[in-house]
Design a protein around this motif. Structure first.
Motif, PDB file in Angstrom:
ATOM      1  N   MET A  43      35.274  30.139 105.657  1.00  0.00           N
ATOM      2  CA  MET A  43      35.939  31.157 106.462  1.00  0.00           C
ATOM      3  C   MET A  43      36.150  30.683 107.899  1.00  0.00           C
ATOM      4  O   MET A  43      37.193  30.955 108.522  1.00  0.00           O
ATOM      5  N   VAL A  44      35.171  29.963 108.445  1.00  0.00           N
ATOM      6  CA  VAL A  44      35.293  29.464 109.824  1.00  0.00           C
ATOM      7  C   VAL A  44      36.442  28.461 109.929  1.00  0.00           C
ATOM      8  O   VAL A  44      37.263  28.509 110.866  1.00  0.00           O
ATOM      9  N   VAL A  45      36.511  27.544 108.967  1.00  0.00           N
ATOM     10  CA  VAL A  45      37.623  26.567 108.986  1.00  0.00           C
ATOM     11  C   VAL A  45      38.963  27.276 108.847  1.00  0.00           C
ATOM     12  O   VAL A  45      39.961  26.907 109.493  1.00  0.00           O
ATOM     13  N   ALA A  46      39.030  28.311 108.017  1.00  0.00           N
ATOM     14  CA  ALA A  46      40.278  29.076 107.884  1.00  0.00           C
ATOM     15  C   ALA A  46      40.672  29.717 109.202  1.00  0.00           C
ATOM     16  O   ALA A  46      41.860  29.775 109.568  1.00  0.00           O
ATOM     17  N   LEU A  47      39.674  30.221 109.957  1.00  0.00           N
ATOM     18  CA  LEU A  47      39.967  30.820 111.259  1.00  0.00           C
ATOM     19  C   LEU A  47      40.492  29.786 112.244  1.00  0.00           C
ATOM     20  O   LEU A  47      41.352  30.086 113.075  1.00  0.00           O
ATOM     21  N   VAL A  48      39.982  28.578 112.167  1.00  0.00           N
ATOM     22  CA  VAL A  48      40.452  27.531 113.071  1.00  0.00           C
ATOM     23  C   VAL A  48      41.944  27.244 112.837  1.00  0.00           C
ATOM     24  O   VAL A  48      42.717  27.007 113.774  1.00  0.00           O
ATOM     25  N   PHE A  49      42.376  27.309 111.569  1.00  0.00           N
ATOM     26  CA  PHE A  49      43.764  26.972 111.222  1.00  0.00           C
ATOM     27  C   PHE A  49      44.683  28.192 111.153  1.00  0.00           C
ATOM     28  O   PHE A  49      45.843  28.048 110.750  1.00  0.00           O
ATOM     29  N   ARG A  50      44.208  29.363 111.540  1.00  0.00           N
ATOM     30  CA  ARG A  50      45.010  30.567 111.301  1.00  0.00           C
ATOM     31  C   ARG A  50      46.338  30.543 112.058  1.00  0.00           C
ATOM     32  O   ARG A  50      47.354  31.053 111.568  1.00  0.00           O
ATOM     33  N   ARG A  51      46.344  29.954 113.271  1.00  0.00           N
ATOM     34  CA  ARG A  51      47.605  29.859 114.008  1.00  0.00           C
ATOM     35  C   ARG A  51      48.189  28.451 113.967  1.00  0.00           C
ATOM     36  O   ARG A  51      49.407  28.292 114.081  1.00  0.00           O
ATOM     37  N   LEU A  52      47.335  27.459 113.824  1.00  0.00           N
ATOM     38  CA  LEU A  52      47.841  26.092 113.704  1.00  0.00           C
ATOM     39  C   LEU A  52      48.688  25.926 112.451  1.00  0.00           C
ATOM     40  O   LEU A  52      49.770  25.332 112.485  1.00  0.00           O
ATOM     41  N   SER A  53      48.191  26.464 111.329  1.00  0.00           N
ATOM     42  CA  SER A  53      48.923  26.369 110.066  1.00  0.00           C
ATOM     43  C   SER A  53      48.514  27.546 109.186  1.00  0.00           C
ATOM     44  O   SER A  53      47.536  27.455 108.420  1.00  0.00           O
ATOM     45  N   PRO A  54      49.232  28.679 109.277  1.00  0.00           N
ATOM     46  CA  PRO A  54      48.902  29.836 108.446  1.00  0.00           C
ATOM     47  C   PRO A  54      48.829  29.523 106.951  1.00  0.00           C
ATOM     48  O   PRO A  54      47.972  30.095 106.258  1.00  0.00           O
ATOM     49  N   VAL A  85      43.105  36.309 108.970  1.00  0.00           N
ATOM     50  CA  VAL A  85      44.082  35.337 108.447  1.00  0.00           C
ATOM     51  C   VAL A  85      45.323  36.051 107.931  1.00  0.00           C
ATOM     52  O   VAL A  85      46.460  35.563 108.109  1.00  0.00           O
ATOM     53  N   LEU A  86      45.161  37.187 107.276  1.00  0.00           N
ATOM     54  CA  LEU A  86      46.327  37.941 106.814  1.00  0.00           C
ATOM     55  C   LEU A  86      47.197  38.381 107.988  1.00  0.00           C
ATOM     56  O   LEU A  86      48.442  38.379 107.900  1.00  0.00           O
ATOM     57  N   TYR A  87      46.553  38.764 109.076  1.00  0.00           N
ATOM     58  CA  TYR A  87      47.315  39.100 110.298  1.00  0.00           C
ATOM     59  C   TYR A  87      48.117  37.880 110.764  1.00  0.00           C
ATOM     60  O   TYR A  87      49.297  38.000 111.140  1.00  0.00           O
ATOM     61  N   ALA A  88      47.489  36.702 110.731  1.00  0.00           N
ATOM     62  CA  ALA A  88      48.163  35.485 111.193  1.00  0.00           C
ATOM     63  C   ALA A  88      49.342  35.123 110.302  1.00  0.00           C
ATOM     64  O   ALA A  88      50.372  34.629 110.786  1.00  0.00           O
ATOM     65  N   THR A  89      49.221  35.342 108.979  1.00  0.00           N
ATOM     66  CA  THR A  89      50.341  35.015 108.094  1.00  0.00           C
ATOM     67  C   THR A  89      51.573  35.852 108.410  1.00  0.00           C
ATOM     68  O   THR A  89      52.711  35.365 108.330  1.00  0.00           O
ATOM     69  N   ALA A  90      51.355  37.121 108.763  1.00  0.00           N
ATOM     70  CA  ALA A  90      52.478  37.993 109.094  1.00  0.00           C
ATOM     71  C   ALA A  90      53.039  37.706 110.477  1.00  0.00           C
ATOM     72  O   ALA A  90      54.251  37.791 110.705  1.00  0.00           O
ATOM     73  N   ALA A  91      52.175  37.354 111.429  1.00  0.00           N
ATOM     74  CA  ALA A  91      52.601  37.182 112.815  1.00  0.00           C
ATOM     75  C   ALA A  91      53.182  35.791 113.075  1.00  0.00           C
ATOM     76  O   ALA A  91      54.148  35.646 113.833  1.00  0.00           O
ATOM     77  N   TYR A  92      52.610  34.742 112.466  1.00  0.00           N
ATOM     78  CA  TYR A  92      52.981  33.370 112.828  1.00  0.00           C
ATOM     79  C   TYR A  92      53.538  32.549 111.667  1.00  0.00           C
ATOM     80  O   TYR A  92      54.090  31.471 111.906  1.00  0.00           O
TER      81      TYR A  92
END
Length: 429
Positions: A43-54, A85-92
């Motif tokens: 989950m932490v790694v997913a948070l790191v990439f949430r805006r870098l690469s959704p 992460v779901l927020y990031a997929t919609a936003a970025y």
């Protein structure tokens, strides 16, 4: 996978959020089992990439959540990474990633509901004991409430990301519109500047054409007047002893011609100095006065006309007048003044042909010890003169043409000027 470019502060914020989510479980005395560290790390790694690469973040969240459910791990604080992460997929994310995020909301709500209801019944105290209709209704209510809870937990962040995306898109649209308006204003300014420059260029051309016209008229007036004055002065010099009356007439002609020339030169210079409007210019009706003046200067002129005269514009009448004037001046200066000059106006349906035929002086006898007399120079032997080119230019500007040729001891000027209203007349100014 596409890696987005982020500003430094955005990278710092993402790392801080991931660090907080990663160490948060340490603040609670909750034992989640031996697989909790793997789940937290995913989950932490997913948070790191949430805006870098959704897409990478969404894949990691799905893989980690699947691992968590397969190991029957309990819920933990790091699961907060899923809605983030779901927020990031919609936003970025791209359009494909955004709709994959929405699909994940529905699938996640269904899977989460089944996991809680049938695999981890201890999470919300869900019971499967059905002894009556009431128990069945309670189970359905528990399933429905659990599904709606997961749907809200996963769907609201996605909706929030979509709203943020829409706001960013609207801002970009407004910025693009502002840029387009600035470009349009700049283009309009460039067009206005180009139009002003074009108007200025046209004005400069008009001024140059006006100066050329004035110079041409100045040449015609001065050359004609001086030719008359010289001819009359030469005649008066030889006649003032034997025929004083003729000498007096010659002097009167000289004075009259000089006054007229002085008046015309003053008008032309006034136009050149003050950019005044054009003074009245000679027309065809003034040819009789010109013929009388040149006859008084010693020429014999036969002016004839055939055909039906047509109405000509002032510019064409001026061109014809100046052509006849220059031709007669050339005869007076360089031709045989004892022979008759024939001027024929041939009016045709579409044009006017003007023919001026004069007699050339015989070639001088070659004498190495003497130089040719100025009165014996032939028209086609002059160098640097502006008379014939000026006549051709006037005819061309009037939409016609002018040719010259000599033969049989005669020099012939032939001008063709359009007389129809359908032919556009070129302004001499």
């Amino acid at each position: 996978m596409i890696i987005r470019r982020l500003q430094r502060h955005q990278v710092v914020v993402d790392l801080v959020i991931a660090l907080v989510i990663g160490i948060a479980p340490l603040a609670f005395d909750i034992h989640q089992g031996r697989f909790s560290l793997v789940v937290t790390l995913g989950m932490v790694v997913a948070l790191v990439f949430r805006r870098l690469s959704p897409p990478i973040a969404l894949s990691l969240v799905w893989a980690t959540a699947a691992f968590e459910m397969l190991t029957l791990s309990g819920a933990q604080v790091s699961n907060l990474a899923i809605p983030i992460v779901l927020y990031a997929t919609a936003a970025y994310g791209s359009n494909q990633v955004r709709w994959l995020g929405l699909l994940s909301v529905g699938v996640g709500a269904v899977v989460g509901m089944f996991y809680v209801v049938f695999a981890r019944v201890d999470v919300f105290g869900v019971t499967h004991d059905i002894a009556s209709i009431d128990d069945f209704v309670k189970v359905l209510l528990q399933i429905g409430i659990t599904f709606l809870g997961f749907l809200a937990l996963l769907g609201l962040p996605w909706v929030g990301g979509q709203l943020v995306r829409t706001r960013y898109a609207a801002q970009e649209s407004r910025d693009a519109q502002l840029v387009a308006e600035r470009e349009a204003a700049r283009a309009e300014g460039d067009a206005a500047r180009a139009e002003r420059e074009a108007v200025r260029a046209e004005l400069d051309i008009a001024i140059e054409q006006e100066r050329t016209r004035i110079a041409r008229d100045m040449h015609d007036v001065v050359a004609h007047s001086l030719a008359v004055v010289i001819a009359q002065a030469d005649g008066a010099r030889y006649m003032y002893r034997s025929d004083p009356t003729s000498a007096e007439e010659s002097l009167t002609t000289i004075a009259s011609t000089a006054r007229e020339a002085l008046g015309e030169v003053r008008v032309l210079l006034g136009q050149l100095r003050h950019s005044q409007g054009a003074a009245p210019q000679p027309v065809l009706s003034d040819l009789e006065k010109l013929v009388e003046q040149m006859t008084a200067a010693g020429l014999s002129i036969d002016l004839r006309s055939s055909g039906t005269p047509a109405q000509l514009g002032s510019n064409r009448q001026l061109a014809i007048y100046r052509i006849v004037q220059e031709s007669l001046t050339n005869v007076l200066r360089h031709g045989d003044t004892r022979a008759t000059v024939d001027i024929v106006f041939d009016w045709r349906p579409d044009d006017l042909n003007v023919v001026i035929a004069s007699t050339l002086l015989p070639p001088p006898e070659f004498d190495p010890s003497t130089t040719p007399s100025h009165g014996m120079v032939r028209l086609d032997e002059r160098r640097g003169g502006h008379g014939l080119p000026g006549m051709r230019e006037r005819a061309a500007l009037s939409g016609g043409s002018l040719t010259t040729h000599q033969g049989g001891g005669r020099f012939i000027v032939r001008a063709t000027i359009p007389s129809t209203a359908l032919t556009q007349e070129v302004r001499l100014r």
